[in-house]
Design an enzyme around this catalytic site. Structure first.
Site, PDB file in Angstrom:
ATOM      1  CB  CYS A  58       0.353  -3.946 -22.932  1.00  0.00           C
ATOM      2  SG  CYS A  58       1.986  -3.322 -23.320  1.00  0.00           S
ATOM      3  CG  ASN A  69      -1.653  -9.708  15.534  1.00  0.00           C
ATOM      4  OD1 ASN A  69      -2.860  -9.477  15.536  1.00  0.00           O
ATOM      5  ND2 ASN A  69      -1.039 -10.261  14.499  1.00  0.00           N
ATOM      6  CG  HIS A 108       4.000 -10.088  -0.335  1.00  0.00           C
ATOM      7  ND1 HIS A 108       3.193 -10.381   0.745  1.00  0.00           N
ATOM      8  CD2 HIS A 108       4.925 -11.087  -0.387  1.00  0.00           C
ATOM      9  CE1 HIS A 108       3.618 -11.509   1.326  1.00  0.00           C
ATOM     10  NE2 HIS A 108       4.663 -11.946   0.670  1.00  0.00           N
ATOM     11  CB  THR A 143       2.099 -10.067   9.802  1.00  0.00           C
ATOM     12  OG1 THR A 143       1.981 -11.212   8.930  1.00  0.00           O
ATOM     13  CG2 THR A 143       3.279 -10.251  10.746  1.00  0.00           C
ATOM     14  CB  SER A 144      -2.268 -13.630  10.070  1.00  0.00           C
ATOM     15  OG  SER A 144      -1.914 -13.665   8.702  1.00  0.00           O
ATOM     16  CG  ASP A 179      -0.283  -0.102   2.549  1.00  0.00           C
ATOM     17  OD1 ASP A 179       0.904   0.277   2.664  1.00  0.00           O
ATOM     18  OD2 ASP A 179      -0.935  -0.568   3.502  1.00  0.00           O
TER      19      ASP A 179
END
Ligand code: BJW
Length: 250
Positions: free
Chosen positions: A147, A213, A118, A188-189, A103
């Site tokens: 494209c 968490n 990621h 984070t999980s 993000d």
């Protein structure tokens, strides 16, 4: 919250700090997490949309999911947890921020040494000729973008399930986890690998591991400290109690 003396002194004396963040750090900015009760993506499991086959089978749906999230991210701002990490970067001699988030909120807050495991939702590329799409992907008409060079499908530059993480980025993250004195696993999980392996790498190399968490994870039983609650409250509080100057928007 009162923090242990051990945590405060380890943080103050740390030569090298490594932080891993996940979707939970952006939750207080208004970005939904992937899993858990608060996860907005309950309608779709991330495994169902965040993979190449899903994109090929239904490019419009997957593209729309990302277009929606891109719009949402543009409307939100970094929160006190993002800014606290900027302060931590200023404080530490050696600081690495590893994020699973796409993000861009860490950079928008002012963090400099950010490893994006990621990818980044702001970038897109053609799956056929690999050309990067222009900076801002037009958000007008619905449906997947094509494209401008070869007509191929344009996809977000993020890492989907079954895809390799950028090798150099992950290798830098592993090296930071191996070398740090203190490692923070935040929001984070800790279920998605190989990112979830990083706190264990840090543990294996003698780092003090702290988890922040709302709920416990597989890592909780191995971490030296588990701080339960909202990271936007805990992290600035921890820095204040450690005498680390907060800066920017808090
Ligand atoms: C708060 C809070 C607040 C809320 N304060 N806290 C077994 C071992 C090793 C690997 C595998 C395995 N089985 C399968 C695999 C492979 C797979 C994997 O890990 N699957 C698992 C689900 C089992 N991994 C991969 O495929 C990876 N690639 C790979 O392994 O390559 C090698 C390979 C290639 C080919 C063949 C075989 C191997 C790639 C993984 C890519 C993940 N991609 C996504 C999408 C990115 C793009 C996008 O954003 O759309 O990444 S999925 C999604 O999950 C996203 C996230 O980065 C990632 C992690 O989620 P995160 O950040 O932890 O979020 P949540 O929602 O899960 O948790 C939020 C937490 O915050 C919760 O705990 C809340 O309580 C907390 N929270 N508010 C504090 N205010």
């Amino acid at each position: 919250m009162t923090f242990s003396e051990n945590l405060i002194s380890t943080l103050k004396n740390a030569e090298s700090i490594c932080v891993l963040t996940g979707a939970g750090i952006s939750a207080e900015s208004g970005v939904p997490t992937f899993r858990g009760e608060e996860g907005l993506w309950k309608k779709f499991k991330p495994e169902e949309l965040a993979n190449f086959d899903a994109f090929i089978c239904n490019p419009d749906l997957v593209w729309e999911w990302y277009a929606y999230r891109r719009r949402l991210i543009h409307e939100v701002k970094p929160n006190p947890a993002h800014y606290a990490l900027v302060a931590l970067e200023h404080f530490a001699n050696n600081f690495t921020l590893v994020t699973q988030n796409v993000d861009n909120l860490h950079r928008r807050a002012g963090s400099k040494n950010v490893l994006e495991l990621h990818g980044n939702i702001e970038r897109s590329y053609c799956i056929q000729c690999r050309a990067l799409a222009p900076d801002a992907v037009p958000e007008g008409p619905t449906g997947v973008q094509r494209c401008t060079k070869c007509g191929g499908l344009v996809r977000p530059d993020v890492v989907w399930f079954g895809e390799m993480l950028p090798l150099e980025v992950f290798s830098k993250a592993e090296s930071a986890a191996r070398q740090c004195d203190i490692f923070f696993s935040i929001g984070t999980s800790a279920v998605v690998y190989p990112a979830a392996s990083l706190p264990y790498t840090a543990l294996d190399h003698g780092a003090f591991v702290v988890e922040m968490n709302l709920e416990s994870t597989d890592l909780s039983s191995r971490a030296h400290e588990v701080l339960t609650g909202k990271v936007g409250e805990i992290l600035p509080d921890l820095l204040l109690q450690a005498g680390i100057q907060l800066q920017g928007e808090q």
